[in-house]
Enzyme design. Sequence first.
Site, mmCIF file in Angstrom:
data_model
loop_
_atom_site.group_PDB
_atom_site.id
_atom_site.type_symbol
_atom_site.label_atom_id
_atom_site.label_comp_id
_atom_site.label_asym_id
_atom_site.label_seq_id
_atom_site.Cartn_x
_atom_site.Cartn_y
_atom_site.Cartn_z
ATOM 1 N N HIS A 283 0.814 -1.222 0.000
ATOM 2 C CA HIS A 283 0.000 0.000 0.000
ATOM 3 C C HIS A 283 0.852 1.278 0.000
ATOM 4 O O HIS A 283 0.327 2.361 -0.282
ATOM 5 C CB HIS A 283 -0.932 0.045 1.213
ATOM 6 N N ASP B 140 -2.690 -10.745 -2.559
ATOM 7 C CA ASP B 140 -3.231 -10.236 -1.294
ATOM 8 C C ASP B 140 -4.684 -9.803 -1.531
ATOM 9 O O ASP B 140 -5.031 -9.358 -2.624
ATOM 10 C CB ASP B 140 -2.383 -9.046 -0.842
ATOM 11 N N HIS C 284 -6.210 -7.311 -0.529
ATOM 12 C CA HIS C 284 -6.309 -5.872 -0.764
ATOM 13 C C HIS C 284 -5.551 -5.497 -2.036
ATOM 14 O O HIS C 284 -4.512 -6.086 -2.338
ATOM 15 C CB HIS C 284 -5.722 -5.100 0.427
ATOM 16 N N ASP D 41 -4.507 -12.985 3.149
ATOM 17 C CA ASP D 41 -5.748 -12.514 3.768
ATOM 18 C C ASP D 41 -6.979 -12.728 2.892
ATOM 19 O O ASP D 41 -8.085 -12.327 3.265
ATOM 20 C CB ASP D 41 -5.631 -11.043 4.187
#
Length: 303
Positions: free
Chosen positions: A121, A158, A160, A241
């Site tokens: 991120h 991931d 996200h 995740d």
Amino acid sequence: MRIYTHPACLAHQPGAGHAERPQRLQAVTEALREAFSEVPWFEAPRASRGQLLRVHDDALLALVLDTVVDGPMALDPDTVLGPGSAEAALRAAGAGVAAVDALMSGADDRAFCAVRPPGHHATGTVAMGFCLFNSIAVAAAHACDQHGLARVAVVDFDVHHGNGTQAIFDADPRVMYLSSHQLPLYPDTGRVDERGVGNVLNAPLAPGTGSAQFRAAWSERLLPVLNGFRPQMLFISAGFDAHRLDPLAQLQLEADDFDWITGELVAIAARHGQGRVVSMLEGGYNLTALRECSVAHVAALQR
Ligand SMILES: [Zn+2]
């Protein structure tokens, strides 16, 4: 196959109750040591300022490395800088750089970096979403700038979207970024119309998506494009995740799905990149799932 880690990565302390806690990395390293006693482990070096500056600006380096903190300092509601954070971030980024150097020297063909904080991120200028430096981006930029590779790919499964990695490379045709992720979900990027200079490919997945749709997205949309790009080195943002047990998202993957996608990626790396794969731990917030998925992932990397 080799694994990089460093004890300093445990000393980044976001504070009590934070999902991105040191126990995550402990769970991963314990599970990997138990499952792969024959795999050599290496201590991650620090990334240099010059290596970080390939993807980050001076202001972010100064914030992370030069801020004097005596307790957890919130950079945003999710992202914390504490007394151990700078060293952890330097070692996390340095792991990827060292892995690139080892693979380019021919010493090995696969590396897994068991590090934290995660990185995908973090943009060129902003630490966010638990991430301080974008370690996978630092590693990919090192492969291009230091080793002269013309085509590398960062693959991100991931749950996200790796907004930071995408933003760092979306005007750099040497680097292709491909991601599957839940949408809607933090950071609310990664739509199909985000294409960079033709080097970005996103496959957003609805909450509740399970194995079959995940595998179809990769088989039908992402992997053919990756294969067509012919990456000379492949980087994996390995977040776990998207597992059904994860508390931060609602995808329904099993450990076997991470085995499957890793195997597909290794096959593409073998075809175009002399088998070279650098994988770095990103998210994953259920310790049971983290253990199971990291073992499945490294087992598939070794095949
Ligand atoms: Zn994540």
